[in-house]
Design a protein around this motif. Structure first.
Motif, PDB file in Angstrom:
ATOM      1  N   TYR A 136       0.871  -1.183   0.000  1.00  0.00           N
ATOM      2  CA  TYR A 136       0.000   0.000   0.000  1.00  0.00           C
ATOM      3  C   TYR A 136       0.907   1.231   0.000  1.00  0.00           C
ATOM      4  O   TYR A 136       1.717   1.405   0.918  1.00  0.00           O
ATOM      5  N   SER A 145       1.823  12.757   7.178  1.00  0.00           N
ATOM      6  CA  SER A 145       0.496  12.999   7.777  1.00  0.00           C
ATOM      7  C   SER A 145      -0.402  13.760   6.813  1.00  0.00           C
ATOM      8  O   SER A 145      -1.602  13.497   6.717  1.00  0.00           O
ATOM      9  N   LYS A 191      -8.861  15.616  -3.815  1.00  0.00           N
ATOM     10  CA  LYS A 191      -9.759  15.287  -4.944  1.00  0.00           C
ATOM     11  C   LYS A 191      -9.015  14.969  -6.249  1.00  0.00           C
ATOM     12  O   LYS A 191      -9.602  14.420  -7.181  1.00  0.00           O
ATOM     13  N   PHE A 244      -7.963   9.067  -3.134  1.00  0.00           N
ATOM     14  CA  PHE A 244      -7.771   9.419  -1.714  1.00  0.00           C
ATOM     15  C   PHE A 244      -8.872   8.767  -0.875  1.00  0.00           C
ATOM     16  O   PHE A 244      -8.606   8.211   0.205  1.00  0.00           O
ATOM     17  N   MET A 248      -8.322   6.084   2.091  1.00  0.00           N
ATOM     18  CA  MET A 248      -8.812   6.332   3.456  1.00  0.00           C
ATOM     19  C   MET A 248      -9.782   5.230   3.898  1.00  0.00           C
ATOM     20  O   MET A 248      -9.757   4.788   5.046  1.00  0.00           O
ATOM     21  N   LEU A 251      -7.859   2.389   4.950  1.00  0.00           N
ATOM     22  CA  LEU A 251      -7.214   2.627   6.247  1.00  0.00           C
ATOM     23  C   LEU A 251      -8.179   2.545   7.430  1.00  0.00           C
ATOM     24  O   LEU A 251      -7.734   2.283   8.554  1.00  0.00           O
ATOM     25  N   ASN A 252      -9.462   2.761   7.217  1.00  0.00           N
ATOM     26  CA  ASN A 252     -10.392   2.600   8.348  1.00  0.00           C
ATOM     27  C   ASN A 252     -10.273   1.177   8.901  1.00  0.00           C
ATOM     28  O   ASN A 252     -10.141   0.975  10.111  1.00  0.00           O
ATOM     29  N   ARG A 255      -6.706   0.552  10.367  1.00  0.00           N
ATOM     30  CA  ARG A 255      -6.478   1.094  11.717  1.00  0.00           C
ATOM     31  C   ARG A 255      -7.021   0.141  12.781  1.00  0.00           C
ATOM     32  O   ARG A 255      -6.406  -0.026  13.843  1.00  0.00           O
ATOM     33  N   VAL A 326     -15.840   6.251  10.968  1.00  0.00           N
ATOM     34  CA  VAL A 326     -14.478   6.795  10.782  1.00  0.00           C
ATOM     35  C   VAL A 326     -13.904   7.220  12.138  1.00  0.00           C
ATOM     36  O   VAL A 326     -12.761   6.885  12.490  1.00  0.00           O
ATOM     37  N   LEU A 375       2.296   4.668  12.443  1.00  0.00           N
ATOM     38  CA  LEU A 375       1.837   4.401  11.066  1.00  0.00           C
ATOM     39  C   LEU A 375       0.320   4.219  10.977  1.00  0.00           C
ATOM     40  O   LEU A 375      -0.376   4.246  11.971  1.00  0.00           O
ATOM     41  N   GLU A 376      -0.125   4.055   9.756  1.00  0.00           N
ATOM     42  CA  GLU A 376      -1.559   4.021   9.401  1.00  0.00           C
ATOM     43  C   GLU A 376      -2.287   5.250   9.967  1.00  0.00           C
ATOM     44  O   GLU A 376      -3.454   5.190  10.370  1.00  0.00           O
ATOM     45  N   GLY A 377      -1.578   6.377   9.959  1.00  0.00           N
ATOM     46  CA  GLY A 377      -2.071   7.628  10.539  1.00  0.00           C
ATOM     47  C   GLY A 377      -1.517   7.735  11.950  1.00  0.00           C
ATOM     48  O   GLY A 377      -1.801   6.862  12.787  1.00  0.00           O
ATOM     49  N   LYS A 388     -12.188  16.883  14.872  1.00  0.00           N
ATOM     50  CA  LYS A 388     -12.948  17.482  13.765  1.00  0.00           C
ATOM     51  C   LYS A 388     -14.403  17.018  13.832  1.00  0.00           C
ATOM     52  O   LYS A 388     -15.340  17.807  13.654  1.00  0.00           O
TER      53      LYS A 388
HETATM   54  N1  2MC Z   1     -12.581   7.455   5.701  1.00  0.00           N
HETATM   55  C1  2MC Z   1     -13.301   7.874   4.648  1.00  0.00           C
HETATM   56  N2  2MC Z   1     -13.132   9.079   4.092  1.00  0.00           N
HETATM   57  C2  2MC Z   1     -12.206   9.886   4.632  1.00  0.00           C
HETATM   58  C3  2MC Z   1     -11.420   9.514   5.730  1.00  0.00           C
HETATM   59  C4  2MC Z   1     -11.647   8.237   6.265  1.00  0.00           C
HETATM   60  N3  2MC Z   1     -10.924   7.786   7.299  1.00  0.00           N
HETATM   61  N4  2MC Z   1     -10.569  10.527   6.033  1.00  0.00           N
HETATM   62  C5  2MC Z   1     -10.826  11.518   5.161  1.00  0.00           C
HETATM   63  N5  2MC Z   1     -11.810  11.127   4.321  1.00  0.00           N
HETATM   64  C6  2MC Z   1     -12.420  11.912   3.244  1.00  0.00           C
HETATM   65  C7  2MC Z   1     -13.091  13.150   3.808  1.00  0.00           C
HETATM   66  O1  2MC Z   1     -14.409  12.852   4.237  1.00  0.00           O
HETATM   67  C8  2MC Z   1     -13.054  14.078   2.628  1.00  0.00           C
HETATM   68  O2  2MC Z   1     -14.082  13.735   1.729  1.00  0.00           O
HETATM   69  P1  2MC Z   1     -15.106  14.877   1.189  1.00  0.00           P
HETATM   70  O3  2MC Z   1     -14.232  15.955   0.620  1.00  0.00           O
HETATM   71  O4  2MC Z   1     -15.912  14.141   0.181  1.00  0.00           O
HETATM   72  O5  2MC Z   1     -15.854  15.328   2.392  1.00  0.00           O
HETATM   73  C9  2MC Z   1     -11.734  13.744   1.956  1.00  0.00           C
HETATM   74  O6  2MC Z   1     -11.403  12.410   2.384  1.00  0.00           O
HETATM   75  C10 2MC Z   1     -10.614  14.662   2.354  1.00  0.00           C
HETATM   76  O7  2MC Z   1     -10.553  14.673   3.758  1.00  0.00           O
HETATM   77  P2  2MC Z   1     -10.064  15.944   4.579  1.00  0.00           P
HETATM   78  O8  2MC Z   1     -10.743  17.146   4.037  1.00  0.00           O
HETATM   79  O9  2MC Z   1     -10.242  15.645   6.032  1.00  0.00           O
HETATM   80  O10 2MC Z   1      -8.531  15.953   4.125  1.00  0.00           O
HETATM   81  P3  2MC Z   1      -7.254  16.587   4.786  1.00  0.00           P
HETATM   82  O11 2MC Z   1      -6.308  16.823   3.678  1.00  0.00           O
HETATM   83  O12 2MC Z   1      -7.632  17.686   5.702  1.00  0.00           O
HETATM   84  O13 2MC Z   1      -6.587  15.386   5.683  1.00  0.00           O
HETATM   85  C11 2MC Z   1      -6.236  13.482   7.070  1.00  0.00           C
HETATM   86  C12 2MC Z   1      -7.178  14.322   6.192  1.00  0.00           C
HETATM   87  C13 2MC Z   1      -5.214  14.258   7.845  1.00  0.00           C
HETATM   88  C14 2MC Z   1      -7.178  12.796   8.046  1.00  0.00           C
HETATM   89  C15 2MC Z   1      -5.566  12.479   6.125  1.00  0.00           C
HETATM   90  O14 2MC Z   1      -4.625  13.120   5.319  1.00  0.00           O
HETATM   91  C16 2MC Z   1      -4.871  11.356   6.872  1.00  0.00           C
HETATM   92  O15 2MC Z   1      -5.508  10.382   7.291  1.00  0.00           O
HETATM   93  N6  2MC Z   1      -3.516  11.447   7.048  1.00  0.00           N
HETATM   94  C17 2MC Z   1      -2.754  10.355   7.612  1.00  0.00           C
HETATM   95  C18 2MC Z   1      -2.138   9.556   6.494  1.00  0.00           C
HETATM   96  C19 2MC Z   1      -2.053   8.111   6.842  1.00  0.00           C
HETATM   97  O16 2MC Z   1      -2.911   7.560   7.536  1.00  0.00           O
HETATM   98  N7  2MC Z   1      -1.035   7.432   6.336  1.00  0.00           N
HETATM   99  C20 2MC Z   1      -0.895   6.025   6.531  1.00  0.00           C
HETATM  100  C21 2MC Z   1      -0.108   5.413   5.419  1.00  0.00           C
HETATM  101  S1  2MC Z   1      -0.335   3.653   5.328  1.00  0.00           S
HETATM  102  C22 2MC Z   1       0.663   2.966   6.547  1.00  0.00           C
HETATM  103  O17 2MC Z   1       1.178   3.633   7.383  1.00  0.00           O
HETATM  104  C23 2MC Z   1       0.849   1.510   6.537  1.00  0.00           C
HETATM  105  C24 2MC Z   1       1.619   0.932   7.421  1.00  0.00           C
HETATM  106  C25 2MC Z   1       0.184   0.694   5.515  1.00  0.00           C
END
Ligand code: 2MC
Ligand code: FAD
Length: 393
Positions: A136, A145, A191, A244, A248, A251-252, A255, A326, A375-377, A388
């Motif tokens: 992934y 982040s 987007k 995106f 996400m 990732l739900n 997590r 979420v 990780l995973e956020g 939020k």
């Molecule tokens: N589930 C579904 N939709 C989601 C979501 C979630 N968990 N999180 C955000 N969204 C949607 C959100 O609803 C929005 O949709 P819409 O515009 O239609 O309303 C869209 O995505 C954009 O969301 P935001 O406006 O909240 O976006 P923003 O840029 O402010 O950031 C944030 C959101 C910080 C929550 C996101 O960037 C994030 O989760 N960052 C962490 C990154 C991460 O988790 N990385 C992990 C990598 S994988 C890993 O580590 C592994 C080991 C595999």
């Protein structure tokens, strides 16, 4: 015999309490596998950084390769709660290997849920059997982040996409076969992102050096580099611009799964500590007879049960598409990864100097689950998501 079974667990910390008979059977199957096929090798995999592909294929033969993918192309068709139970059990045998299996499952679900019928038909069976392994790819050197700001691009050229950019910290990177690359196909921000499948061997796809880590050593972590990497447009998972959201949604579940891996480590550490405290004597009596030790055990058990309830509640909410899923997934990840880290850290302390030795497994559980707060956020991102939601009213 450390942690061989939950032999006397008729207590509140019994992981099978509250589960249906079928779920208890799933848990038992996964736990037996963990004890027989993983736990005896966990230290060696860590020490020599062995990625145990054959063991993972055996786990897949039990249905653990695509647990919550539909069953028409070889997925197991189980629920998010079932998956959480499996990861809780397997991680007692090796957190790092189980965590990779959970990432692979997340990718299998993303392909199963959002891709075309052709891609599903081609990939889900091979991923379910773990004949092919998946990675992934969201994080970049400049976008961790703030994942929505990622800058890897995919530009159209005829019927193809040409990808350029690099991904950081990719679990399985270099040793896996399928890469789900989140990349920019449109406007700045979330987007403009699409999810594109790139196969190993595609010209222009290469990997960085294997990272040296304090834990998660049974799985490689590498940068993934894309230089004029050309794939057909039909490799886009879901619709253009939907990447995106797909990432996400993956990732739900991720997590919850990663929190379940912390839970398994905490369960095993509590059981091992209980044995140790009843056997080890100082000042003329077993350590378990000191009230301070009893209070520690009581707090560990309470945090363990609270973590399990949050994880299982979130898994059920996700399964049912509850409007707050979420936030509940983020809360479960935040709470359980921190509480379980505290449990394992206390377990290490209760072992005294022995806890610090590599002869005992606690230190490995501790090193392996530390990264679950990152990780995973990160857990700070989890708090951003929760705040939020709460403050929107
Ligand atoms: N589930 C579904 N939709 C989601 C979501 C979630 N968990 N999180 C955000 N969204 C949607 C959100 O609803 C929005 O949709 P819409 O515009 O239609 O309303 C869209 O995505 C954009 O969301 P935001 O406006 O909240 O976006 P923003 O840029 O402010 O950031 C944030 C959101 C910080 C929550 C996101 O960037 C994030 O989760 N960052 C962490 C990154 C991460 O988790 N990385 C992990 C990598 S994988 C890993 O580590 C592994 C080991 C595999
Ligand atoms: P940064 O985003 O730079 O954050 C640094 C610190 O600042 C953190 O504590 C963070 O919480 C905090 N911070 C950032 N923004 C804010 C804010 N607005 N408010 C308050 N605090 C903030 N990624 C993948 O895509 N696929 C993988 O398979 C994968 N596997 C990984 C395996 C390992 C072993 C590791 C260590 C990482 C892996 N990652 C993977 C990457 C992981 O998801 C990121 O490390 C994580 O999302 C954090 O990004 P970052 O490291 O760039 O930290």
């Amino acid at each position: 015999i450390l942690g061989i079974c939950h032999r006397n667990l008729v207590t509140s910390v019994d992981p099978s309490s509250g589960l249906s008979e079928e779920q208890q059977q799933i848990y038992k199957t996964a736990l037996n596998f963990a004890h027989q096929e993983m736990r005896p090798h966990m230290a060696e995999w860590d020490e020599h950084e062995i990625f145990p592909v054959d063991t993972m294929k055996k786990a897949a033969a039990l249905g653990f390769g695509a647990i919550y993918a539909r069953d028409d192309f070889g997925g197991t068709g189980l629920s998010r709660l079932d998956a959480s139970i499996v990861f809780e059990a397997l991680s007692q045998g090796c957190v790092s290997t189980t965590a990779y299996i959970s990432i692979h499952n997340m990718c299998a679900w993303m392909i199963d849920t959002f891709s075309t019928e052709d891609l599903r038909k081609h990939w889900v069976p091979q991923l379910a059997s773990m004949e092919k392994l998946a990675s992934y790819c969201l994080t970049e050197p400049g976008a961790g982040s703030d994942a929505g700001s990622l800058s890897t691009t995919a530009k159209k050229s005829g019927g193809d996409l040409i990808l350029n950019g690099s991904k950081a910290f990719i679990s399985g990177g270099g040793d896996t076969d399928v890469y789900l690359i989140m990349c920019r196909t449109g406007e700045p921000g979330p987007k403009g992102i699409s999810c594109v499948l790139v196969e190993k061997g595609t010209p222009g796809l290469s990997f960085g050096k294997k990272e040296k880590k304090i834990g998660w050593n049974s799985q490689p972590t590498r940068a993934v580099i894309l230089e004029d990497c050309r794939v057909p447009v039909s490799n886009v998972i879901g619709k253009e611009g939907q990447g995106f959201s797909i990432a996400m949604k993956g990732l739900n579940g991720g997590r919850i799964n990663i929190a379940s891996c912390s839970l398994g480590a905490a369960q095993a550490s509590l059981e091992i500590s209980k044995d140790h405290l009843q056997v080890r004597k100082q000042f003329g009596k077993p350590l378990a007879d000191f009230q301070h030790t009893q209070f520690q055990i009581a707090k560990m058990a309470t945090k363990l049960v609270a973590s399990r309830m949050m994880i299982r509640n979130a898994a059920t909410a996700l399964e049912k598409g509850h409007p707050n899923h979420v936030t509940l997934c983020s809360m479960a990840k935040l709470y359980a990864t921190e509480a379980c880290f505290e449990i394992v850290n206390t377990a290490l302390q209760l072992h005294g100097g022995y806890g610090y030795l590599k002869d005992y497994p606690i230190q490995q559980y501790l090193r392996d689950i530390r990264v679950h707060l990152i990780l995973e956020g990160t857990n700070e991102v989890m708090q951003m998501v929760i705040a939020k939601d709460i403050l929107k009213f």
